[in-house]
Design a protein around this motif. Structure first.
Motif, PDB file in Angstrom:
ATOM      1  N   ASP A 127      40.530  42.435  39.691  1.00 49.61           N
ATOM      2  CA  ASP A 127      40.912  41.048  39.898  1.00 49.61           C
ATOM      3  C   ASP A 127      39.891  40.379  40.813  1.00 49.61           C
ATOM      4  O   ASP A 127      40.060  40.325  42.034  1.00 49.61           O
ATOM      5  CB  ASP A 127      42.322  40.965  40.496  1.00 49.61           C
ATOM      6  N   GLU A 128      38.843  39.871  40.208  1.00 46.00           N
ATOM      7  CA  GLU A 128      37.730  39.323  40.980  1.00 46.00           C
ATOM      8  C   GLU A 128      38.128  38.038  41.701  1.00 46.00           C
ATOM      9  O   GLU A 128      38.691  37.129  41.082  1.00 46.00           O
ATOM     10  CB  GLU A 128      36.541  39.052  40.055  1.00 46.00           C
ATOM     11  N   PRO A 129      37.825  37.947  43.013  1.00 46.47           N
ATOM     12  CA  PRO A 129      38.215  36.764  43.782  1.00 46.47           C
ATOM     13  C   PRO A 129      37.574  35.473  43.290  1.00 46.47           C
ATOM     14  O   PRO A 129      38.207  34.421  43.283  1.00 46.47           O
ATOM     15  CB  PRO A 129      37.740  37.094  45.201  1.00 46.47           C
ATOM     16  N   PHE A 130      36.298  35.541  42.886  1.00 46.96           N
ATOM     17  CA  PHE A 130      35.632  34.338  42.393  1.00 46.96           C
ATOM     18  C   PHE A 130      34.708  34.667  41.220  1.00 46.96           C
ATOM     19  O   PHE A 130      35.096  34.526  40.090  1.00 46.96           O
ATOM     20  CB  PHE A 130      34.875  33.627  43.517  1.00 46.96           C
ATOM     21  N   GLY A 131      33.493  35.073  41.473  1.00 48.21           N
ATOM     22  CA  GLY A 131      32.535  35.339  40.402  1.00 48.21           C
ATOM     23  C   GLY A 131      31.464  34.268  40.337  1.00 48.21           C
ATOM     24  O   GLY A 131      31.510  33.370  39.487  1.00 48.21           O
TER      25      GLY A 131
END
Length: 342
Positions: A249-253
Motif C-alpha cells: 500500500d504505497e503512500p504516494f508514488g
C-alpha cells in the motif's frame, strides 16, 4: 514568516538520482522561496538551494553510511538548538525530531511520507495532538493519529516535459525491490509483446539477480540503471506507459505523478494511494492482476496524453503544494501564537 525545512541527509537535496523525501523537501523549499518566504534548509552541505542552507554533514550518508546515527543526531540537534529563531519547523525527517517537539517553543509540522514499520508508531502516538501531522495521501493515514491535513507531494513541473510516447516502450521506474513489482512489470511486457525499460536503484540485490536479471536481453527488456533527472525526463516522456504493479500500500508514488506530468499514462495495481493519484480510464488504468494490466496495454490509445499532463499540473505542481503548506503554516503559527513577522 521564517520557515525551517528539515530534510533527510541520506542523499543530497535535491538528490542526484534516488532520494524521494529529499526531492519533495527540495521542491517545497524552492517553491516557498519563489513565493517570497524566508526559508532555511537544513540538509547536506552539497545541497543546492535558493534558500539559506545550514549543514553539519558535508556529504550524503548514502555514500558514507557507517556513522549515520551520529550525523543524524547532529543534524537534527543543529536545528532544534535554533528553534526559537523560526516561526515553524517543517520536518521531512520521519519520527526522530518528534522527540524534541515538547522541548521547543516552535510548532513542529511533520510530513509523514510513510511508516517504515509498525515499530515507529509509538513515537507518533506519543506526540499525537502536540506535533502537527500531514499525510501525503488519505490512504496512508494511521487510525490512531490526528492529521492537520493531506497534502499531495508536488513535483517541479519544469523538469518534466510533455512527451509523445514516441519510444513505443513500457517503462518501470522505481526501486528494484519486490514491493515495487519489477518482475510483474517484466511479465506484463512479455505477455503484451511490448518492449520494457527498467530504471531505478537496486535495493534488493538478490531479487535483482533472481527475478530481473534472467529476463534482460539488451533488446526487448533492458535495465537502464539508476538514472539522473535528465535521463528520467527523457525516459518518461518517450514511454507509452509507466507500469506500476506494486504489491504494497504505497503512500504516494512520485514516479506516477512524474509520468503523468510528462503526459504518460500509468497502469498501476490498485493499492494504497493509486486511486487518489490516477483517474481510471482518463490518465491510466487501475488494475488488480497481470492479466488486467496486459489488457490495459491494449487500451492505451484511449488515453489522452494532454489530459495526463493537465491532471498532474492541477494536483501535483510545485506551486499547488507550496501554497497548501503555506496555509497550514499560517494556521499552525496563529494557533500557537508563535508567529513573529509576515
Amino acid at each position: 514568516m521564517k520557515v525551517a525545512i528539515l530534510s533527510p541527509i541520506t542523499w543530497r537535496t535535491p538528490p542526484v538520482r534516488y532520494g524521494p523525501w529529499e526531492q519533495v523537501a527540495s521542491v517545497l523549499t524552492e517553491s516557498l522561496v519563489k513565493l517570497g518566504i524566508d526559508v532555511t534548509l537544513f540538509a547536506t552541505g552539497d545541497s543546492i538551494t535558493g534558500a539559506k542552507l545550514q549543514s553539519v554533514c558535508a556529504k550524503p550518508l548514502g555514500d558514507y553510511p557507517d556513522d549515520a546515527k551520529v550525523w543524524e543526531c547532529l543534524h537534527i540537534s543543529n536545528l532544534i538548538e535554533q528553534a526559537s529563531e523560526f516561526d515553524i519547523i517543517h520536518n521531512h525527517f520521519d519520527f526522530l525530531p518528534l522527540t524534541y517537539s515538547r522541548l521547543i517553543p516552535t510548532p513542529l509540522l511533520t510530513t509523514i511520507h510513510g511508516f517504515s514499520s509498525d515499530q515507529i508508531i509509538p513515537v507518533y502516538r506519543k506526540y499525537n495532538g502536540h506535533a502537527l501531522y500531514v499525510s501525503v495521501s488519505n490512504s496512508n493515514r494511521h487510525p490512531d493519529l490526528t492529521y492537520l491535513d493531506t497534502v499531495y507531494n508536488g513535483i517541479n513541473e519544469q523538469q518534466f516535459h510533455f512527451g509523445d510516447g514516441a519510444g513505443e516502450y513500457l517503462l518501470f521506474f522505481g526501486r528494484i525491490h519486490p514491493h515495487k513489482g519489477a518482475y510483474e512489470a517484466i511479465q506484463i511486457a512479455i505477455q503484451s509483446k511490448s518492449r520494457l525499460k527498467l530504471c531505478g536503484l537496486i535495493q534488493d540485490e538478490n531479487y535483482f539477480k533472481t527475478m530481473v536479471l534472467p529476463f534482460l536481453d539488451n533488446t526487448y527488456i533492458t535495465y537502464e540503471g539508476n538514472v539522473d533527472p535528465i535521463q528520467r525526463n527523457h525516459l518518461l516522456g518517450n514511454a507509452k506507459a509507466l507500469l506500476h504493479p506494486i504489491s504494497f500500500d504505497e503512500p504516494f508514488g512520485l514516479s506516477v505523478a512524474e509520468a503523468m506530468m510528462c503526459g504518460t499514462p500509468v497502469i498501476a495495481f490498485e493499492r494504497g494511494s493509486m486511486n487518489e493519484l490516477i483517474l481510471h480510464k482518463r490518465t491510466g488504468f487501475l488494475v488488480h492482476t497481470i492479466g488486467e494490466a496486459v489488457a490495459a496495454v491494449g487500451k492505451l490509445n484511449n488515453i489522452s496524453r494532454e489530459a495526463c499532463r493537465a491532471h498532474a499540473l492541477h494536483k501535483f505542481s510545485s506551486e499547488v503544494m507550496a501554497k497548501h503548506y503555506l496555509k497550514l503554516y499560517e494556521r499552525s503559527t496563529r494557533r500557537s501564537g508563535s508567529i513573529k513577522d509576515y
